[in-house]
Motif scaffolding. Structure first.
Motif, short mmCIF file in Angstrom:
data_model
loop_
_atom_site.label_atom_id
_atom_site.label_comp_id
_atom_site.label_asym_id
_atom_site.label_seq_id
_atom_site.Cartn_x
_atom_site.Cartn_y
_atom_site.Cartn_z
N GLY A 129 0.79 -1.23 0.00
CA GLY A 129 0.00 0.00 0.00
C GLY A 129 0.82 1.27 0.00
O GLY A 129 0.26 2.38 -0.02
N ILE A 130 2.15 1.14 0.02
CA ILE A 130 2.99 2.33 0.10
C ILE A 130 2.87 3.21 -1.15
O ILE A 130 3.06 4.43 -1.09
N THR A 131 2.50 2.61 -2.28
CA THR A 131 2.33 3.40 -3.51
C THR A 131 1.25 4.45 -3.34
O THR A 131 1.36 5.58 -3.84
N SER A 132 0.19 4.08 -2.63
CA SER A 132 -0.90 5.03 -2.40
C SER A 132 -0.40 6.24 -1.61
O SER A 132 -0.75 7.39 -1.92
N VAL A 133 0.43 5.98 -0.61
CA VAL A 133 0.99 7.07 0.19
C VAL A 133 1.95 7.92 -0.63
O VAL A 133 1.93 9.15 -0.56
N ALA A 134 2.79 7.25 -1.43
CA ALA A 134 3.76 7.98 -2.23
C ALA A 134 3.08 8.91 -3.23
O ALA A 134 3.53 10.03 -3.47
N ILE A 135 1.97 8.45 -3.80
CA ILE A 135 1.24 9.27 -4.77
C ILE A 135 0.50 10.42 -4.09
O ILE A 135 0.51 11.55 -4.57
N GLY A 136 -0.13 10.12 -2.96
CA GLY A 136 -0.94 11.15 -2.31
C GLY A 136 -0.17 12.10 -1.42
O GLY A 136 -0.54 13.28 -1.29
N ALA A 137 0.91 11.62 -0.79
CA ALA A 137 1.62 12.44 0.20
C ALA A 137 2.27 13.67 -0.40
O ALA A 137 2.27 14.75 0.21
#
Length: 321
Positions: free
Chosen positions: A102-110
């Protein structure tokens, strides 16, 4: 003919003012980077904020995943007794890579969310006089509240996706599949059901974070010079205080963001912050609101230190250039 106030230097005549004439001091090259320069651009704030956000969320992501597991609405997620126990069990049964799911979601949104976050913060603090000499806790707190309101509106869907992928048994191959599944089964509202709770948590968290950070920065670094160690220490302590104080709201937020995976009808049909709080209290008592406290502090303390240090570094070099 040379006058008494003239002299030779390197073959040139230098003219000195008559005695008693005030001499203007040369402008210093130094600047107070914490007080926004007049020529500060929005792009500078956006880049500094994006850099800080990505650094903050990615470095401590595995600990955040453990925190989510401990706050999971399913009984399985509550069986972890400590951070080390969780790491050991997850690594042994699911593989160490699971901690990064799920880290991709954070990388895109953060990146975008923190760009908005720090831009709104700097603009609002400056408008309220927070950059003037002295300590301005009210201006700092209000600026932080405005910043988190704007940033969370952008980040909340990414956070929901991240939470779902961090849960035990998550089978989504990527964030796109997870987002599509949530939308098909629960509708678009599922991405924002927890937004009021997120604000109820993050507004005081941000106010505490920024106010504590500004106070500690002024105490540890009264000259307001760029000092990575000071920014790191002040940021870490501010993050720990804010995380501990807002853990109960984080438990409720996780409840609302993960309830769609629960087989329990009461949990699955929960629609609000207060309803979620009643369910948690009835089933677990007051202790239910501090689930995940330790990993939340362990995660938030270094991540906030990294965030502030990265932001101050980016701001220093961007404003200096």
């Amino acid at each position: 003919m040379l006058q008494p106030e003239d002299s030779f230097k390197n073959g040139e005549v230098n003219h000195f003012p008559p005695p008693g004439t005030p001499i203007e001091e040369e402008e210093e090259d130094e600047f107070d980077y914490e007080a926004l320069p007049k020529n500060t651009t929005l792009a500078s704030n956006l880049m500094a904020g994006a850099f800080a956000g990505i650094m903050e969320h990615t470095v401590m992501y595995p600990i955040d995943a453990i925190k989510t597991r401990m706050q999971d609405v399913n009984v399985r997620g509550r069986s972890y007794t400590s951070i080390s126990n969780a790491i050991s069990r997850i690594s042994a049964t699911e593989g160490a890579r699971t901690l990064w799911r799920g880290i991709t979601s954070v990388a895109i949104g953060a990146g975008p969310a923190h760009a908005v976050y720090f831009s709104v913060y700097e603009f609002t603090k400056n408008a309220l006089g927070g950059n003037e000499a002295g300590y301005h806790p009210l201006a700092t707190s209000l600026a932080g509240a405005c910043a988190t309101t704007a940033a969370d509106a952008l980040m909340n869907p990414f956070d929901v996706i991240k939470q779902r992928m961090q849960l035990y048994g998550s089978k989504f191959p990527n964030i796109g599949a997870c987002a599509l599944s949530i939308y098909k089964v629960e509708g678009f509202s599922a991405f924002y059901l927890s937004y009021p709770t997120t604000l109820a948590m993050n507004v005081p968290l941000t106010a505490l974070n920024f106010t504590t950070y500004e106070a500690l920065s002024k105490l540890l670094n009264p000259d307001r010079k760029y000092d990575p160690l000071t920014h790191c220490v002040a940021g870490g302590l501010a993050g720990a205080v804010a995380a501990a104080a807002t853990t109960p709201m984080d438990v409720i937020k996780t409840f609302l963001q993960t309830k769609g995976t629960s087989p329990d009808p009461e949990i699955k049909n929960c629609k609000s912050l207060m309803e979620a709080a009643r369910i948690i209290y009835r089933r677990e008592g007051p202790r239910g609101f501090i689930r995940g406290l330790r990993p939340r502090i362990v995660s938030n303390m270094p991540s906030t230190a990294i965030c502030w240090t990265s932001y101050e570094m980016a701001k220093f070099y961007l404003y200096k250039s």
